[in-house]
Design a protein around this motif. Structure first.
Motif, PDB file in Angstrom:
ATOM      1  N   TRP A 152     -40.391  -2.921 -10.211  1.00 27.32           N
ATOM      2  CA  TRP A 152     -39.830  -2.436  -9.149  1.00 27.32           C
ATOM      3  C   TRP A 152     -40.316  -2.455  -8.190  1.00 27.32           C
ATOM      4  O   TRP A 152     -40.158  -2.007  -6.811  1.00 27.32           O
ATOM      5  N   ALA A 153     -41.409  -3.300  -7.905  1.00 25.24           N
ATOM      6  CA  ALA A 153     -42.243  -3.642  -7.157  1.00 25.24           C
ATOM      7  C   ALA A 153     -41.383  -4.123  -5.634  1.00 25.24           C
ATOM      8  O   ALA A 153     -41.149  -4.295  -4.354  1.00 25.24           O
ATOM      9  N   ARG A 154     -39.543  -4.669  -6.393  1.00 21.98           N
ATOM     10  CA  ARG A 154     -39.181  -5.476  -5.399  1.00 21.98           C
ATOM     11  C   ARG A 154     -37.643  -3.673  -4.820  1.00 21.98           C
ATOM     12  O   ARG A 154     -36.942  -4.210  -4.542  1.00 21.98           O
ATOM     13  N   THR A 155     -38.141  -2.770  -5.232  1.00 27.09           N
ATOM     14  CA  THR A 155     -37.369  -2.031  -4.721  1.00 27.09           C
ATOM     15  C   THR A 155     -38.033  -0.850  -4.198  1.00 27.09           C
ATOM     16  O   THR A 155     -38.908  -1.147  -4.071  1.00 27.09           O
ATOM     17  N   PRO A 156     -37.170  -0.148  -3.305  1.00 33.21           N
ATOM     18  CA  PRO A 156     -38.037   0.798  -2.799  1.00 33.21           C
ATOM     19  C   PRO A 156     -38.465   1.937  -3.296  1.00 33.21           C
ATOM     20  O   PRO A 156     -39.560   2.988  -2.804  1.00 33.21           O
ATOM     21  N   LEU A 157     -38.644   2.474  -4.301  1.00 29.87           N
ATOM     22  CA  LEU A 157     -39.913   2.930  -5.301  1.00 29.87           C
ATOM     23  C   LEU A 157     -40.885   2.046  -4.576  1.00 29.87           C
ATOM     24  O   LEU A 157     -42.298   2.881  -5.535  1.00 29.87           O
ATOM     25  N   GLY A 158     -41.656   1.266  -5.367  1.00 29.11           N
ATOM     26  CA  GLY A 158     -42.653   0.202  -5.693  1.00 29.11           C
ATOM     27  C   GLY A 158     -42.802  -0.417  -6.653  1.00 29.11           C
ATOM     28  O   GLY A 158     -42.225   0.004  -7.960  1.00 29.11           O
ATOM     29  N   PRO A 159     -44.732  -0.093  -6.912  1.00 34.35           N
ATOM     30  CA  PRO A 159     -44.489  -0.905  -8.190  1.00 34.35           C
ATOM     31  C   PRO A 159     -45.149   0.550  -8.601  1.00 34.35           C
ATOM     32  O   PRO A 159     -45.118   1.407  -8.395  1.00 34.35           O
ATOM     33  N   ILE A 160     -44.764   0.047 -10.499  1.00 37.67           N
ATOM     34  CA  ILE A 160     -44.296   1.117 -11.366  1.00 37.67           C
ATOM     35  C   ILE A 160     -45.754   2.214 -10.857  1.00 37.67           C
ATOM     36  O   ILE A 160     -45.555   3.452 -11.639  1.00 37.67           O
ATOM     37  N   ALA A 161     -47.403   1.320 -10.867  1.00 32.46           N
ATOM     38  CA  ALA A 161     -48.578   2.176 -11.728  1.00 32.46           C
ATOM     39  C   ALA A 161     -48.126   3.089 -10.108  1.00 32.46           C
ATOM     40  O   ALA A 161     -49.393   3.775 -10.094  1.00 32.46           O
ATOM     41  N   ALA A 162     -47.634   2.622  -9.015  1.00 34.48           N
ATOM     42  CA  ALA A 162     -48.349   3.820  -7.890  1.00 34.48           C
ATOM     43  C   ALA A 162     -47.051   4.771  -7.250  1.00 34.48           C
ATOM     44  O   ALA A 162     -46.514   5.323  -6.453  1.00 34.48           O
ATOM     45  N   TRP A 163     -46.074   5.346  -8.393  1.00 34.00           N
ATOM     46  CA  TRP A 163     -45.274   6.225  -8.511  1.00 34.00           C
ATOM     47  C   TRP A 163     -45.882   7.644  -8.824  1.00 34.00           C
ATOM     48  O   TRP A 163     -47.306   7.789  -9.082  1.00 34.00           O
ATOM     49  N   PRO A 164     -45.562   8.697  -7.696  1.00 35.48           N
ATOM     50  CA  PRO A 164     -45.884   9.561  -7.615  1.00 35.48           C
ATOM     51  C   PRO A 164     -45.533  10.790  -9.043  1.00 35.48           C
ATOM     52  O   PRO A 164     -45.145  10.694 -10.138  1.00 35.48           O
ATOM     53  N   ALA A 165     -46.919  11.107  -9.943  1.00 32.30           N
ATOM     54  CA  ALA A 165     -46.558  12.621 -10.687  1.00 32.30           C
ATOM     55  C   ALA A 165     -45.318  12.830 -11.338  1.00 32.30           C
ATOM     56  O   ALA A 165     -44.949  12.640 -11.724  1.00 32.30           O
ATOM     57  N   SER A 166     -44.567  13.279  -9.910  1.00 36.77           N
ATOM     58  CA  SER A 166     -43.836  13.667 -10.072  1.00 36.77           C
ATOM     59  C   SER A 166     -42.464  12.856 -10.188  1.00 36.77           C
ATOM     60  O   SER A 166     -41.522  13.507 -11.396  1.00 36.77           O
ATOM     61  N   LEU A 167     -42.332  11.825 -10.165  1.00 40.57           N
ATOM     62  CA  LEU A 167     -41.655  11.047 -10.782  1.00 40.57           C
ATOM     63  C   LEU A 167     -41.289  10.944 -12.147  1.00 40.57           C
ATOM     64  O   LEU A 167     -40.780  10.199 -12.939  1.00 40.57           O
ATOM     65  N   ARG A 168     -42.690  10.229 -12.314  1.00 38.78           N
ATOM     66  CA  ARG A 168     -43.372   9.979 -13.667  1.00 38.78           C
ATOM     67  C   ARG A 168     -43.211  10.479 -14.679  1.00 38.78           C
ATOM     68  O   ARG A 168     -42.570  10.805 -15.609  1.00 38.78           O
ATOM     69  N   VAL A 169     -43.247  12.406 -14.433  1.00 39.27           N
ATOM     70  CA  VAL A 169     -42.768  13.299 -15.301  1.00 39.27           C
ATOM     71  C   VAL A 169     -41.392  13.478 -15.260  1.00 39.27           C
ATOM     72  O   VAL A 169     -41.140  13.863 -16.220  1.00 39.27           O
ATOM     73  N   ALA A 170     -40.497  13.543 -14.228  1.00 41.66           N
ATOM     74  CA  ALA A 170     -38.953  13.483 -14.215  1.00 41.66           C
ATOM     75  C   ALA A 170     -38.777  12.289 -15.346  1.00 41.66           C
ATOM     76  O   ALA A 170     -37.755  12.453 -15.998  1.00 41.66           O
ATOM     77  N   VAL A 171     -38.907  10.753 -14.927  1.00 44.94           N
ATOM     78  CA  VAL A 171     -38.447   9.859 -16.078  1.00 44.94           C
ATOM     79  C   VAL A 171     -39.007  10.169 -17.524  1.00 44.94           C
ATOM     80  O   VAL A 171     -38.188   9.878 -17.618  1.00 44.94           O
ATOM     81  N   GLU A 172     -40.272  10.228 -17.893  1.00 46.23           N
ATOM     82  CA  GLU A 172     -40.586  10.967 -19.000  1.00 46.23           C
ATOM     83  C   GLU A 172     -39.097  11.769 -19.869  1.00 46.23           C
ATOM     84  O   GLU A 172     -39.351  11.759 -20.769  1.00 46.23           O
TER      85      GLU A 172
END
Length: 695
Positions: free
Chosen positions: A22-42
């Motif tokens: 994901w570091a190669r995408t505009p979302l950046g490294p997965i470890a740095a994703w915001p909580a809102s994105l993580r909750v939506a993805v789960e």
């Protein structure tokens, strides 16, 4: 949260989300994703409902396992902008997505879209909901698309409407078509009740069977069936009564003029009646019968041609051999009467040589017909070839280079090693004759697994085989010669320079051993001949010979029962065994031999011809004898194959086969070997008759 544990939802898409860089995408490294994105993805990945999430200003796409069928064969969408994934339909869904990013939720049913997911544009329908996703500050940062495809439902509804609109027209058209078919069909059409009573018939009934509809309505269709076909017709009608459909049922039906026509019926039951269509195939049957008779005549002609060629070759060769034998015997008698005994050895040698050549010719014929008596043993073919290399080199002569290419870790095969040696020598001699100016002969071995379709083409089962290949650099053969190369007495050599049985013997031996022969050749490019033999899972058996030229004498007192209906042969065998020190009993058939075996007489070994007169074969007599004397040793003598006479079964312990004709040394060695095996470690009564065993 540890990046390796996110997302935690099960399924293949969760694993792919974790593995994507994901570091190669505009979302950046997965470890740095915001909580809102993580909750939506789960939430999305855990759902069993087709869902897609596009996030951020670039609208990067994520989706769950249930959404994959909607994408079809599109390029991988994970991590790509949503508008790029659906660019062919963006003009339709782009405005809806834009409104969702402003905070407007949208629900649309059966929305039509032109999409490319299988290499072509197709019209599809979707019911979907675009739901804005907000972050901790309340700002819209993504959109959750929950969707279900309704294409099949919409298409079915459209088709149903079309069918409804045209149903009456189709019914009318089909009614007209049915009436037209009923009236114009050249095939007989019948409607009967379930009891086969005719209720209607089309006009074709008259041209085909001579009857009018009025004449047959109310009668049973079975009344027209030929008496020889009636039982089959009753069976077919019973099947129809049980609700089964009948196809291509052929029977003879009576014409109004009293003759019969072959009719092929197709019938089906329904709603209390049977519909049947009958096609007149009388001329087809007559043509087929004419063709069958013509083919039979052709086969008979070919058979007679082959028999003529075979008998002609046999008569020529055996007449020559018999002339040598009978002439030598006449001279032998003459010289004895004249008292000129100094030349007797020469005549005896000539007669014996001719007899051995006749035996060789017989073995080759039996090999071709797969009836020669084989003595198969687990054999290492590499060792066999190595043992023959010097003989083959001498046979080839100085102008032919011989090379042996032995395959590593070669499998064992179950063959008669003597016959395999003979086959290999025959092949090499044919190769030598194809290289009159010299050349190179290669003998190779390898393990080989035959698969379809090649195994079927060779007439072999799929499996593991050892392949023995002989290749020469000779003149080669055209296709028409290859097609006949295994025919008996077929030869391309000049008259008097070959019997034409060499390769036919090779072919018969390979087939009788469970294998096959294959030839590859072209004129001017040499020939390769392969013998494929099935792998044997067992160790090689090496036999050690004493090298004695004299028949071994009896080592102990023993009695041999000789059963053969040929008086000269029975006399000769008896004389030989008596000279070697055995007691000999004789019988002319199975019944008299079995009577001796059921007596008090001591008998150590039964020597019997397999083919005996009187209804009891040597095989059957030996089976009954083993019931009376379980430890009796048996030596069968025959000119036929062990595997054909004994139904391809292994002989019981203490039983062996000796092929005719045989040398005195071979007979004596077999008898001595069997009697040595029959010595038991425990004490036994000297008398071996039945009463001695039952006491």
């Amino acid at each position: 949260m540890d990046a390796t544990s996110f997302p935690a939802a099960p399924g293949p898409m969760s694993r792919r989300v974790r593995e994507l860089d994901w570091a190669r995408t505009p979302l950046g490294p997965i470890a740095a994703w915001p909580a809102s994105l993580r909750v939506a993805v789960e939430m999305m990945l855990a759902s069993h409902f087709p869902s897609c999430l596009f996030w951020g200003p670039e609208r990067i796409t994520l989706y769950n396992d249930a959404f994959k069928p909607i994408l079809g064969a599109k390029p991988e969408a994970l991590g790509r902008p949503f508008d790029d994934v659906w660019r062919e339909a963006w003009y339709s869904i782009g405005p809806i997505a834009d409104r969702a990013f402003t905070g407007e939720a949208t629900f649309i049913e059966d929305f039509p879209l032109e999409i490319d997911r299988n290499g072509r544009l197709e019209r599809c329908y979707f019911t979907f909901c675009y739901s804005p996703v907000r972050d901790e500050r309340g700002e819209v940062v993504g959109v959750l698309d929950t969707v279900i495809e309704t294409t099949a439902q919409r298409v079915a509804e459209q088709q149903l409407r079309q069918l409804t609109q045209t149903l009456e027209r189709q019914v009318a058209d089909r009614t007209r078509d049915r009436n037209r078919l009923w009236n114009l069909s050249p095939d007989v059409m019948l409607i009967t009740r379930l009891d086969m009573t005719i209720t209607a018939a089309n006009p074709a009934l008259g041209p085909v069977l001579g009857w009018s509809e009025k004449e047959l309505v109310g009668t049973s269709s079975l009344d027209l069936v030929h008496s020889d076909d009636l039982s089959l017709a009753w069976g077919a009608s019973h099947s129809l009564m049980q609700g089964e459909t009948l196809r291509d049922f052929d029977c003879r039906m009576r014409h109004k003029d009293g003759s019969y026509r072959w009719i092929s019926w197709s019938s089906s039951p329904g709603e209390g009646h049977i519909s049947a269509i009958g096609r007149d195939i009388t001329q087809e049957r007559e043509r087929a019968e004419t063709l069958r008779q013509t083919e039979e005549l052709l086969r008979q002609s070919q058979k007679m041609e082959a028999v003529g060629q075979l008998t002609g070759g046999l008569a020529h060769d055996f007449n020559n051999l018999l002339a040598g034998i009978s002439g030598s015997l006449e001279l032998l008698k003459l010289r004895v009467s004249q008292g000129r005994t100094g030349e007797l050895d020469r005549y005896i040698s000539t007669a014996r040589t001719a007899a051995e050549r006749a035996a060789t010719l017989t073995h080759r014929l039996l090999a071709f017909s797969r009836r020669q008596a084989l003595d198969p043993k687990p054999t290492n073919v590499n060792r066999l070839v190595a043992g023959m290399q010097e003989l083959i080199s001498r046979t080839m002569g100085p102008m032919i280079e011989v090379e042996v290419l032995s395959g590593p870790e070669l499998w064992t095969v179950l063959v008669d090693p003597n016959q395999l040696e003979s086959a290999l020598l025959n092949i090499c001699i044919n190769a030598r004759d194809a290289m009159p100016g010299g050349g190179r002969l290669s003998i190779g071995t390898c393990n080989h697994r035959l698969v379809e379709p090649r195994a079927g083409e060779l007439g072999l089962a799929v499996g593991e085989y050892l392949s023995l290949c002989v290749t020469d650099t000779g003149t080669g053969m055209p296709e028409e010669v290859i097609a006949r190369v295994f025919d008996p007495f077929f030869t391309t050599k000049p008259a008097g320079q070959g019997t034409g049985l060499g390769l036919s013997m090779v072919y018969g031996f390979a087939r009788q051993s469970g294998g096959a022969v294959q030839i590859a050749s072209q004129p001017g490019e040499g020939t390769s001949l392969y013998i494929h033999l099935p792998r044997h899972h067992g160790e090689e058996r090496i036999e050690h010979h004493t090298g004695s030229e004299f028949a071994p004498r009896a080592e102990r007192q023993a009695t041999v029962l000789v059963v053969d209906d040929e008086s000269p042969l029975r006399m000769l065998i008896g004389e030989v065994l008596r000279d070697l020190g055995y007691q000999v009993l004789e019988a002319v058939d199975g019944a008299s031999g079995l009577a001796l075996l059921d007596s008090e007489q001591r008998i150590d070994l039964l020597l019997a011809d397999v083919g005996l007169p009187g209804g009891m074969s040597g095989k059957e007599m030996a089976r009954l004898a083993r019931r009376l004397r379980p430890e009796l040793r048996v030596l069968f003598i025959t000119g036929y194959a062990q595997n054909s006479l004994f139904d391809n079964e292994q002989l019981e312990s203490g039983m062996e086969v000796l092929a005719k004709p045989f040398a005195i040394e071979s007979l004596a060695s077999r008898v001595k070997g069997l009697l040595q095996k029959s010595v038991q470690p425990r004490q036994r009564s000297e008398r071996q008759g039945p009463s001695a065993r039952t006491g």
